[in-house]
Design a protein around this motif. Sequence first.
Motif, PDB file in Angstrom:
ATOM      1  N   GLY A   1     -98.688-118.316-134.138  1.00  0.00           N
ATOM      2  CA  GLY A   1     -98.305-117.447-135.244  1.00  0.00           C
ATOM      3  C   GLY A   1     -99.210-116.024-135.344  1.00  0.00           C
TER       4      GLY A   1
ATOM      5  N   GLN B   1    -109.755-113.157-135.769  1.00  0.00           N
ATOM      6  CA  GLN B   1    -110.866-114.087-135.654  1.00  0.00           C
ATOM      7  C   GLN B   1    -111.906-113.896-136.951  1.00  0.00           C
ATOM      8  OE1 GLN B   1    -113.774-114.229-132.341  1.00  0.00           O
ATOM      9  NE2 GLN B   1    -111.935-114.112-130.900  1.00  0.00           N
TER      10      GLN B   1
ATOM     11  N   LYS C   1    -108.204-120.342-134.859  1.00  0.00           N
ATOM     12  CA  LYS C   1    -108.582-119.243-135.953  1.00  0.00           C
ATOM     13  C   LYS C   1    -108.755-119.818-137.474  1.00  0.00           C
ATOM     14  CE  LYS C   1    -107.716-117.123-132.214  1.00  0.00           C
ATOM     15  NZ  LYS C   1    -107.352-115.576-131.752  1.00  0.00           N
TER      16      LYS C   1
ATOM     17  N   GLY D   1    -100.812-113.589-132.545  1.00  0.00           N
ATOM     18  CA  GLY D   1    -101.563-112.333-132.861  1.00  0.00           C
ATOM     19  C   GLY D   1    -101.339-111.377-131.469  1.00  0.00           C
ATOM     20  N   THR D   2    -101.037-111.802-130.410  1.00  0.00           N
ATOM     21  CA  THR D   2    -100.940-111.103-129.272  1.00  0.00           C
ATOM     22  C   THR D   2     -99.770-110.101-129.452  1.00  0.00           C
ATOM     23  OG1 THR D   2    -101.911-112.606-128.021  1.00  0.00           O
ATOM     24  CG2 THR D   2    -100.301-111.092-126.776  1.00  0.00           C
TER      25      THR D   2
ATOM     26  N   SER E   1    -105.733-110.163-125.484  1.00  0.00           N
ATOM     27  CA  SER E   1    -104.627-109.567-125.924  1.00  0.00           C
ATOM     28  C   SER E   1    -104.971-107.853-126.321  1.00  0.00           C
ATOM     29  CB  SER E   1    -104.237-110.198-127.355  1.00  0.00           C
ATOM     30  OG  SER E   1    -104.342-111.547-127.117  1.00  0.00           O
ATOM     31  N   ASP E   2    -106.235-107.685-126.567  1.00  0.00           N
ATOM     32  CA  ASP E   2    -106.725-106.289-127.124  1.00  0.00           C
ATOM     33  C   ASP E   2    -106.608-105.293-126.116  1.00  0.00           C
ATOM     34  OD1 ASP E   2    -107.409-106.750-129.835  1.00  0.00           O
ATOM     35  OD2 ASP E   2    -108.987-108.226-129.087  1.00  0.00           O
TER      36      ASP E   2
ATOM     37  N   SER F   1    -104.292-113.616-136.119  1.00  0.00           N
ATOM     38  CA  SER F   1    -103.705-114.631-135.334  1.00  0.00           C
ATOM     39  C   SER F   1    -103.807-116.110-136.448  1.00  0.00           C
ATOM     40  CB  SER F   1    -104.401-114.783-134.262  1.00  0.00           C
ATOM     41  OG  SER F   1    -104.301-116.155-133.422  1.00  0.00           O
TER      42      SER F   1
ATOM     43  N   GLN G   1    -103.177-118.929-134.455  1.00  0.00           N
ATOM     44  CA  GLN G   1    -103.449-120.051-133.633  1.00  0.00           C
ATOM     45  C   GLN G   1    -104.602-120.965-133.985  1.00  0.00           C
ATOM     46  OE1 GLN G   1    -106.188-119.965-131.219  1.00  0.00           O
ATOM     47  NE2 GLN G   1    -105.381-121.573-129.741  1.00  0.00           N
TER      48      GLN G   1
ATOM     49  N   LEU H   1    -100.335-107.582-131.873  1.00  0.00           N
ATOM     50  CA  LEU H   1    -100.987-106.384-131.374  1.00  0.00           C
ATOM     51  C   LEU H   1    -100.040-105.443-130.634  1.00  0.00           C
ATOM     52  CD1 LEU H   1    -104.112-108.018-129.999  1.00  0.00           C
ATOM     53  CD2 LEU H   1    -104.123-105.883-131.345  1.00  0.00           C
TER      54      LEU H   1
ATOM     55  N   ASP I   1    -108.342-105.517-135.411  1.00  0.00           N
ATOM     56  CA  ASP I   1    -107.867-106.876-134.918  1.00  0.00           C
ATOM     57  C   ASP I   1    -108.737-107.773-135.623  1.00  0.00           C
ATOM     58  OD1 ASP I   1    -107.808-109.448-133.821  1.00  0.00           O
ATOM     59  OD2 ASP I   1    -107.603-108.550-131.744  1.00  0.00           O
TER      60      ASP I   1
ATOM     61  N   THR J   1    -113.941-109.153-126.048  1.00  0.00           N
ATOM     62  CA  THR J   1    -112.939-109.670-127.023  1.00  0.00           C
ATOM     63  C   THR J   1    -111.997-110.502-126.302  1.00  0.00           C
ATOM     64  OG1 THR J   1    -111.407-108.662-128.805  1.00  0.00           O
ATOM     65  CG2 THR J   1    -111.697-107.456-126.753  1.00  0.00           C
ATOM     66  N   TRP J   2    -110.753-110.707-126.835  1.00  0.00           N
ATOM     67  CA  TRP J   2    -109.786-111.476-126.459  1.00  0.00           C
ATOM     68  C   TRP J   2    -108.950-110.839-125.566  1.00  0.00           C
ATOM     69  CZ3 TRP J   2    -109.659-116.104-124.364  1.00  0.00           C
ATOM     70  CH2 TRP J   2    -108.122-116.463-124.341  1.00  0.00           C
TER      71      TRP J   2
HETATM   72  C1  PLP Z   1    -106.758-115.108-130.638  1.00  0.00           C
HETATM   73  C2  PLP Z   1    -106.944-113.722-130.760  1.00  0.00           C
HETATM   74  C3  PLP Z   1    -105.968-112.665-130.477  1.00  0.00           C
HETATM   75  C4  PLP Z   1    -104.553-113.245-130.060  1.00  0.00           C
HETATM   76  O1  PLP Z   1    -103.837-114.119-130.980  1.00  0.00           O
HETATM   77  P1  PLP Z   1    -102.886-115.320-130.304  1.00  0.00           P
HETATM   78  O2  PLP Z   1    -102.313-115.516-131.691  1.00  0.00           O
HETATM   79  O3  PLP Z   1    -103.571-116.357-129.500  1.00  0.00           O
HETATM   80  O4  PLP Z   1    -101.828-114.482-129.534  1.00  0.00           O
HETATM   81  C5  PLP Z   1    -105.956-111.429-130.547  1.00  0.00           C
HETATM   82  N1  PLP Z   1    -107.405-110.843-130.846  1.00  0.00           N
HETATM   83  C6  PLP Z   1    -108.440-111.851-130.810  1.00  0.00           C
HETATM   84  C7  PLP Z   1    -109.719-111.085-131.282  1.00  0.00           C
HETATM   85  C8  PLP Z   1    -108.412-113.155-130.982  1.00  0.00           C
HETATM   86  O5  PLP Z   1    -109.339-114.077-130.993  1.00  0.00           O
END
Ligand code: PLP
Length: 454
Positions: free
Chosen positions: A246, A213, A239, A114-115, A142-143, A234, A236, A118, A210, A139-140
């Motif tokens: 992935g 989740q 999720k 997911g990262t 990666s955002d 994502s 992972q 993004l 995004d 939030t996570w």
């Molecule tokens: C998990 C997550 C990501 C990143 O996904 P990864 O696959 O772990 O890199 C991005 N945004 C949110 C809100 C997430 O929960």
Amino acid sequence: MSTNPENECARVPQVSRRGFLAAGATAASSAALGLALPRASVAAGQAAADEPISPGFFASQFYDNREEEALLDVVETGSPFRFWGPTVPKKVKTFEEKYAEYMGAKYALAVTSGTAALDCAVVALEVGPGDEVIVPAYTWWSDYTCVVHAGALPVFADIDRSLCLDPEDFARRITPRTKAVIPVHLLGGPCDMEPIMETARKKGIAVLEDAAQCVGGSYHGKKLGTIGDVGIYSFQLNKMISSGEGGALVTDQPLIYERAARFHSMGPLRRIFRERLGGQSQADTFAGENFRMSEFTGAVLGAQLPKLNTMIAGLRRAADAARDGIKDLPGIRLRKRPDPQGDLGYAVYFELENKAARDRCIGELRKRKIPAGTLSGSVLLPIHESVMGKQTRHPRWPSFTSPEGRAIKYGPDSCRQTLGIFDRFVQVRMGPKYTEQMTDRIVAAIREVYPMVT
Ligand SMILES: *Cc1c(COP(=O)(O)O)cnc(C)c1O
């Protein structure tokens, strides 16, 4: 199929192993393969009356011989790379096509996380130094990191009682430099996209949804990730459907797809993407990355996708039962749901007077072996040390060297509303295989504890 005799030889024991699997000797053959296949579903479905209730990891509760078969296909063909190999690889390609179809998007791109999705999306939107991107304060990582990786400036906006981006605070944080906004559909619930889209369109701001989740969730009948300009997901383990790691990106816009596809594979446009774009290219080659998905990952996700609706139905059934059982409690303040039909039912949420009441409530529920906690799975970014300190990989990184970058102040004063909401909400997790007996226990426990904390 390969015509290489060496490959034919190599396939023999694998074919017989698959026959062995088909004969039902799953445990023995899994052991022979070195595959540990904990069937968490069994445990999750059979919690006795006094055992702790646990939602488990959703995806692995649904792993079965379909994932095994798909993985063995890749082993047998010896083609784990998505673009070429001894045989024509199809797992990632097919997954992309099915995923786009499921979401109702024109194009899907599978990536490593997911990262990574993004990072591709931000690049696709041409976000760069001098630009600002509005990101929710809870939030996570990666955002936030995708904006910094682009050399742009992250600007935080508060969440509201939907636990997602507050549309009014988003509007307040806009400046002439705002290039994009990232509405994050957090904890299984959609953002209120209507006012967010209205403001963004009026101001010419790109919308990157995004839905990491909230894979499979929707808003006003549209799947999340397909409302804005580009959406990411994502896969992972924490999720919905999962291959361990992935991610994916969807869009209807050819230029966004082309730039994302180029960036995820070094820069040149691979044939498959050129074909999907009808042979039309609108962008030049530029320096990219390698975020390509492997065929092993594509195999697992291809087997998982048809199970997504079953997972969601299970979660919704549990969450509906839990909410129905507590909605008449005097003064109960449940999470605001901008579209109850589109919510995944990841958990049930209610707000108490203050942090002390919340902590007491969580403690009492846990005594009763109910999976209660604070909001989870994300970070209160503006109060994290490294964010307040504007730490980057290099001291001259462009995100924070502009006058705006130097002037911006993160920290608790930049996100008071978010901190308050975080402190007051209780989360009670739901599982896709919860039984009625389990949701009954959850309801009974909340009904018993709620009067003690209000
Ligand atoms: C998990 C997550 C990501 C990143 O996904 P990864 O696959 O772990 O890199 C991005 N945004 C949110 C809100 C997430 O929960």
